[in-house]
Design a protein around this motif. Structure first.
Motif, PDB file in Angstrom:
ATOM      1  N   THR A 286       0.831  -1.206   0.000  1.00 60.54           N
ATOM      2  CA  THR A 286       0.000   0.000   0.000  1.00 60.54           C
ATOM      3  C   THR A 286       0.863   1.252   0.000  1.00 60.54           C
ATOM      4  N   GLN A 287       1.971   1.230   0.721  1.00 61.25           N
ATOM      5  CA  GLN A 287       2.880   2.378   0.727  1.00 61.25           C
ATOM      6  C   GLN A 287       3.408   2.667  -0.677  1.00 61.25           C
ATOM      7  N   VAL A 288       3.813   1.609  -1.386  1.00 64.41           N
ATOM      8  CA  VAL A 288       4.336   1.779  -2.744  1.00 64.41           C
ATOM      9  C   VAL A 288       3.257   2.331  -3.675  1.00 64.41           C
ATOM     10  N   ARG A 289       2.028   1.824  -3.540  1.00 67.76           N
ATOM     11  CA  ARG A 289       0.931   2.315  -4.367  1.00 67.76           C
ATOM     12  C   ARG A 289       0.658   3.792  -4.093  1.00 67.76           C
ATOM     13  N   ILE A 290       0.686   4.178  -2.832  1.00 68.11           N
ATOM     14  CA  ILE A 290       0.456   5.576  -2.467  1.00 68.11           C
ATOM     15  C   ILE A 290       1.556   6.456  -3.038  1.00 68.11           C
ATOM     16  N   LYS A 291       2.796   5.998  -2.967  1.00 69.67           N
ATOM     17  CA  LYS A 291       3.900   6.784  -3.509  1.00 69.67           C
ATOM     18  C   LYS A 291       3.718   6.987  -5.014  1.00 69.67           C
ATOM     19  N   GLU A 292       3.286   5.943  -5.724  1.00 70.44           N
ATOM     20  CA  GLU A 292       3.039   6.060  -7.165  1.00 70.44           C
ATOM     21  C   GLU A 292       1.941   7.076  -7.452  1.00 70.44           C
ATOM     22  N   LEU A 293       0.869   7.018  -6.679  1.00 72.26           N
ATOM     23  CA  LEU A 293      -0.252   7.945  -6.876  1.00 72.26           C
ATOM     24  C   LEU A 293       0.161   9.381  -6.569  1.00 72.26           C
ATOM     25  N   MET A 294       0.977   9.561  -5.527  1.00 74.15           N
ATOM     26  CA  MET A 294       1.435  10.905  -5.183  1.00 74.15           C
ATOM     27  C   MET A 294       2.344  11.467  -6.267  1.00 74.15           C
ATOM     28  N   GLN A 295       3.190  10.620  -6.841  1.00 73.26           N
ATOM     29  CA  GLN A 295       4.048  11.072  -7.927  1.00 73.26           C
ATOM     30  C   GLN A 295       3.214  11.523  -9.124  1.00 73.26           C
ATOM     31  N   GLN A 296       2.184  10.744  -9.443  1.00 69.50           N
ATOM     32  CA  GLN A 296       1.288  11.129 -10.541  1.00 69.50           C
ATOM     33  C   GLN A 296       0.592  12.454 -10.242  1.00 69.50           C
ATOM     34  N   LEU A 297       0.152  12.607  -8.999  1.00 69.15           N
ATOM     35  CA  LEU A 297      -0.545  13.828  -8.593  1.00 69.15           C
ATOM     36  C   LEU A 297       0.377  15.038  -8.716  1.00 69.15           C
ATOM     37  N   TYR A 298       1.585  14.937  -8.178  1.00 65.48           N
ATOM     38  CA  TYR A 298       2.522  16.055  -8.218  1.00 65.48           C
ATOM     39  C   TYR A 298       2.913  16.401  -9.654  1.00 65.48           C
ATOM     40  N   GLU A 299       3.157  15.367 -10.459  1.00 69.28           N
ATOM     41  CA  GLU A 299       3.546  15.624 -11.844  1.00 69.28           C
ATOM     42  C   GLU A 299       2.409  16.273 -12.624  1.00 69.28           C
TER      43      GLU A 299
END
Length: 212
Positions: free
Chosen positions: A116-129
């Motif tokens: 779940t941590q890895v998935r959240i990090k991926e989603l946050m990267q998409q959001l920031y980008e």
């Protein structure tokens, strides 16, 4: 087992591990800080929400008094430690100017999972980008993420941050943040696409007509 703490209600949510810098100017809180410095005691920051002192808050450690001004005001550094539930709130602690309260600490389950941590990090990267915050996206690569460090980076409302404070399972907090990100990401992406389309209005555009 309950404990009595000096109380410093604020219109914020402080999470365990969070560093906080405060400027102290009210006489009652000048007294609170000096008492905590003298006795080496911690104080509580219950969230002030909906025009009332909330039932939950965070035990906070005074790390240092960085500066004392001639008028008695101070700049302090502190750190969130443990979440508590407020059992009784006194607008004035016995013989003091500041508030106090009887609290009990909330047991926190450290049951988060790496998936779940890895998935959240991926989603946050998409959001920031998507939002053009590439520097923040790069910072995610090296940061140690947990639900508390993530929460303040998502632009949650005070009510949402306060709701998260009351969840005592890391797995449940992470799952809630994952769902939040998966809900808001498509909205942000669509908003950014709309902004780009609006920018094109009135400009000369080179469009390829359909071949028929």
């Amino acid at each position: 087992m309950s404990e009595y703490l000096p109380m410093f209600p604020l219109n914020i949510v402080v999470y365990p591990g969070e560093k906080l810098n405060l400027h102290i100017f009210e006489p009652r809180y000048k007294q609170l800080v000096l008492d905590c410095e003298t006795t080496n005691k911690n104080f509580g920051i219950p969230t002030y929400i909906k025009n009332a002192v909330g039932h939950y808050g965070t035990e906070t450690e005074l790390l240092s008094i960085e500066k004392k001004y001639d008028n008695g005001e101070m700049d302090i550094r502190c750190k969130g430690l443990r979440i508590f539930k407020l059992l009784k709130f006194d607008k004035k602690a016995p013989d003091r100017l500041y508030a106090g309260g009887e609290i009990e600490y909330i047991e926190n389950k450290d049951d988060g999972d790496i998936v779940t941590q890895v998935r959240i990090k991926e989603l946050m990267q998409q959001l920031y980008e998507t939002m053009g915050l590439k520097s923040l996206s790069k910072n995610l690569e090296e940061s140690q993420l947990n639900s508390y460090t993530i929460a303040h980076q998502l632009g949650l409302s005070l009510e949402q941050e306060y709701a998260l404070l009351q969840v005592n399972s890391e797995a449940d907090r992470l799952e809630g943040l994952r769902l939040h990100l998966e809900n808001i990401l498509p909205i942000v992406q669509e908003t950014e696409r709309l902004k780009e389309r609006v920018k094109l209005n009135g400009h000369f555009r080179s469009l390829l007509p359909p071949n028929f």
